[in-house]
Design a protein around this motif. Sequence first.
Motif, PDB file in Angstrom:
ATOM      1  N   VAL A 155      81.220  14.030  10.590  1.00 16.06           N
ATOM      2  CA  VAL A 155      81.084  14.406  11.995  1.00 16.06           C
ATOM      3  C   VAL A 155      81.176  13.122  12.816  1.00 16.06           C
ATOM      4  N   SER A 157      81.416  11.169  16.521  1.00 17.38           N
ATOM      5  CA  SER A 157      81.131  11.247  17.950  1.00 17.38           C
ATOM      6  C   SER A 157      81.466   9.919  18.603  1.00 17.38           C
ATOM      7  N   TYR A 158      82.112   9.983  19.748  1.00 20.13           N
ATOM      8  CA  TYR A 158      82.433   8.769  20.485  1.00 20.13           C
ATOM      9  C   TYR A 158      82.160   9.014  21.964  1.00 20.13           C
ATOM     10  N   HIS A 159      81.061   8.422  22.451  1.00 14.94           N
ATOM     11  CA  HIS A 159      80.650   8.590  23.843  1.00 14.94           C
ATOM     12  C   HIS A 159      80.155   7.247  24.378  1.00 14.94           C
ATOM     13  N   ASN A 166      78.190  10.973  11.448  1.00 15.87           N
ATOM     14  CA  ASN A 166      77.178  11.799  10.774  1.00 15.87           C
ATOM     15  C   ASN A 166      75.784  11.555  11.331  1.00 15.87           C
ATOM     16  N   GLU A 213      86.830  10.402  24.773  1.00 19.37           N
ATOM     17  CA  GLU A 213      85.517  10.682  24.213  1.00 19.37           C
ATOM     18  C   GLU A 213      85.504  12.079  23.625  1.00 19.37           C
ATOM     19  N   ASP A 215      83.655  14.872  20.285  1.00 21.44           N
ATOM     20  CA  ASP A 215      83.010  15.097  18.991  1.00 21.44           C
ATOM     21  C   ASP A 215      84.005  15.820  18.099  1.00 21.44           C
ATOM     22  N   TRP A 216      84.090  15.382  16.848  1.00 25.40           N
ATOM     23  CA  TRP A 216      85.060  15.941  15.925  1.00 25.40           C
ATOM     24  C   TRP A 216      84.433  16.136  14.543  1.00 25.40           C
ATOM     25  N   ARG A 237      91.647  10.364  18.450  1.00 23.97           N
ATOM     26  CA  ARG A 237      91.023  10.891  19.666  1.00 23.97           C
ATOM     27  C   ARG A 237      92.049  11.572  20.558  1.00 23.97           C
TER      28      ARG A 237
END
Length: 274
Positions: A155, A157-159, A166, A213, A215-216, A237
């Motif tokens: 998992v 996430s890039y913010h 994860n 940005e 979530d994947w 992304r």
Amino acid sequence: MDFDFELILAIAFFVTFAAWLYDRIAYAPKRKKILSQMAPEAVAALDKNAQLNLADTPKWLLEVKSYFVIVAVIFGLRSFVAEPFQIPSGSMLPTLEIGDFILVNKMDYGLRLPVLNKTIIPTTEPERGDVVVFKYPENPSLNYIKRMIGLPGDVISYHNKRLMINGKLMDEELLAELPVSLNPSREPVAVYEEDLDGVSHQIYKSYRRNPLEGDWVVPEGHYFVMGDNRDNSADSRVWGFVPEENMKGRAFYVWLHWNEFFSLPSFKNNGLIE
């Protein structure tokens, strides 16, 4: 127009092999018979080219088959051992610069059939932090290079320009702030040391807002990749995941830097890729 050198080399291999095989079957026995009927001193007087021209062997056949060995060596090394690439963009700065010539280990992720890229002998799998070369999912004739971020099932996430894998925020440390004059991307950036679960490497971050940005969740049989130049990279992304069958190998060494045709090549960046 896309230039698929791998396909062209494969065609050259099969054409020269066919010519070599045809000569071996159709003309080599005739030449051998003629030579066996000649006096030893007459055979000694003939150079190699003269012997090949016996039995009315077509000149075009001799010319094409003469390239077989060199084409086969290049094709074999490039397909199964190491393949050279040149870095065309700044998406992997500061790790790789535009004009760097790199070598890619073709055995790390399994031996694959040339062109088709199908695995015939499995070896190891990509690991987080690897710098990988792969066929661009939206146009497989193009090769891309990025850093491996997400493995199947991860998992991502890039913010706010921070990477989480994860549920764990990846550690990073500010190393320097570069002005425009010191950055090939032509904008001021901050240089960070990022730790990808034990794999340390440097990344660039610009001071402008980055809309890339989200979530994947990485599906099975796929990977999530990003450029080290985080705000100047079209990567997972933007266009999604990389299928396993698109993987070509791990970039491991810079052997030359040549940015412009009329400039002098240099060895300033030579070394292992981290």
